[in-house]
Design a protein around this motif. Sequence first.
Motif, PDB file in Angstrom:
ATOM      1  N   PRO A 111     -53.642  50.594 -65.599  1.00  0.00           N
ATOM      2  CA  PRO A 111     -55.020  51.070 -65.648  1.00  0.00           C
ATOM      3  C   PRO A 111     -55.149  52.523 -66.070  1.00  0.00           C
ATOM      4  O   PRO A 111     -56.014  52.862 -66.858  1.00  0.00           O
ATOM      5  CB  PRO A 111     -55.514  50.862 -64.206  1.00  0.00           C
ATOM      6  CG  PRO A 111     -54.645  49.780 -63.660  1.00  0.00           C
ATOM      7  CD  PRO A 111     -53.299  49.987 -64.307  1.00  0.00           C
ATOM      8  N   GLN A 112     -54.315  53.386 -65.557  1.00  0.00           N
ATOM      9  CA  GLN A 112     -54.457  54.808 -65.864  1.00  0.00           C
ATOM     10  C   GLN A 112     -53.127  55.382 -66.342  1.00  0.00           C
ATOM     11  O   GLN A 112     -52.646  56.383 -65.839  1.00  0.00           O
ATOM     12  CB  GLN A 112     -54.968  55.571 -64.631  1.00  0.00           C
ATOM     13  CG  GLN A 112     -56.306  55.072 -64.103  1.00  0.00           C
ATOM     14  CD  GLN A 112     -57.434  55.307 -65.082  1.00  0.00           C
ATOM     15  OE1 GLN A 112     -57.314  56.138 -65.976  1.00  0.00           O
ATOM     16  NE2 GLN A 112     -58.531  54.585 -64.925  1.00  0.00           N
ATOM     17  N   SER A 113     -52.497  54.717 -67.293  1.00  0.00           N
ATOM     18  CA  SER A 113     -51.193  55.149 -67.767  1.00  0.00           C
ATOM     19  C   SER A 113     -51.280  56.533 -68.398  1.00  0.00           C
ATOM     20  O   SER A 113     -52.229  56.854 -69.099  1.00  0.00           O
ATOM     21  CB  SER A 113     -50.661  54.141 -68.794  1.00  0.00           C
ATOM     22  OG  SER A 113     -49.450  54.601 -69.343  1.00  0.00           O
ATOM     23  N   ASP A 114     -50.253  57.361 -68.115  1.00  0.00           N
ATOM     24  CA  ASP A 114     -50.219  58.696 -68.707  1.00  0.00           C
ATOM     25  C   ASP A 114     -49.300  58.744 -69.915  1.00  0.00           C
ATOM     26  O   ASP A 114     -48.887  59.810 -70.354  1.00  0.00           O
ATOM     27  CB  ASP A 114     -49.776  59.733 -67.663  1.00  0.00           C
ATOM     28  CG  ASP A 114     -48.392  59.410 -67.098  1.00  0.00           C
ATOM     29  OD1 ASP A 114     -47.830  58.356 -67.470  1.00  0.00           O
ATOM     30  OD2 ASP A 114     -47.892  60.213 -66.295  1.00  0.00           O
TER      31      ASP A 114
ATOM     32  N   SER B  52     -58.780  52.143 -68.836  1.00  0.00           N
ATOM     33  CA  SER B  52     -57.899  53.260 -69.119  1.00  0.00           C
ATOM     34  C   SER B  52     -58.504  54.105 -70.235  1.00  0.00           C
ATOM     35  O   SER B  52     -59.333  53.628 -71.009  1.00  0.00           O
ATOM     36  CB  SER B  52     -56.523  52.752 -69.531  1.00  0.00           C
ATOM     37  OG  SER B  52     -56.608  52.157 -70.817  1.00  0.00           O
TER      38      SER B  52
END
Length: 421
Positions: A133-136, A187
């Motif tokens: 969902p919130q990959s960096d 994301s």
Amino acid sequence: MQLYIDARAGLAGEELLPALAHAGLDLQPLERMLRQSGLVEEFSLIPSSGRLGTGLRLALRCRKELSAPWLERLHALPMAKGPLDALCGALREAMERLEAAERAVFSLPAPTGPDIGRSAARPGSPSDPWAAPQSDRPPPPDQKLCAAVLLFSLFWACETYRLTAVSLGPLPWSGQSGAEGGPASPSPLAARFLRGKELAEAPNAPSMPVGVLGAFLLDSLVARYGSPQPLTRAPHGIISGLGVGYAAGADAGGAGSGETPGLRLLLLDGPATEERRHEWIYILESHIDHLSGEDLGRCFSVLPEAGALDVIWLPALMKKNRPGGVLRVLCQPEALDRVERAFYAHTHTLGIRRALAERTILPRREAAVETPEGTLRAKAYTINGEEFARPEYEALLELSRKTGRSLPELRLMAARLLAGE
């Protein structure tokens, strides 16, 4: 034929192709071509079921090591050169948009090599940043290659089966809570591809209803074939196919957990009377008062070559009482970058205004008008149930040169013949 996509249950991205197959499209020629290209080791459709009912899922595995860049392998497929070049060109543009979005979201440097990658794993694995969902971090090259194979396959299906209009229902927005206790959000990378698309709350959807791969594939499809806006009414037409597709993680009977997205789509044939198709185009324009007549005339040849649908010159009186005008160009969204670059290069204007406009168009088909002087190619269409045909200018010009008769005379002759006189 129209394609209506109902992704209210979520969209990982891998459901689109098996849903098309479940709707009745034969993907065996595509499978043979992809295997021949050496890009894939496995390409099989597997029966699955879930809360949307019975459907198909795609088992896709690409080769880990490739001896040549993937785009060169696609260019070598056994297809007619013109359509193949168009598909590969559209695919390259889409993948370039993906790379540009990654650079913007993850602050990456510009790429140093022309190829995206040489190995592929299936999206959806536990360590898959497409699904995080919130990959960096951006998706690695191997999974972008798999995305390229999926997008090429969708383009091939649309072109082969003449799916000339793609429309979307509202996309799901999860009612579940995110990490901070608020609503879960896409994301950052997925959000870039969801711009301009309406989301509707879906409390029973997965916690991340539309993943990066799904958002990218949808955005690429509607950019080439349809409207980014959701339908405001039920899809209209004669149903010729209904398909259900599940993501790769779904096993038979196991897709109903609510966490594995499923997709439903409709294939629609228009009624026998005219069926207006909605599409989006860009209107580009700039005030011009510094070009010679020869320079301006050149724009009317180079801009269509770059992909413009039409080029229009509107004379006007400009500031300081200088004669000038407005150069207006129409183009499809997928041709925007090429057309805008050509616009700047051949006018040296310092600014271009953009407007995205919706238009409706009538389907048209090729026809022929038999005259005493020869055959005229024509464009046939239907308005309010009545058939019409309009001779093509190039055909009239060719026959005029051959016979010595004027264009108005030949046009009038064709009109009388079409009216049965």
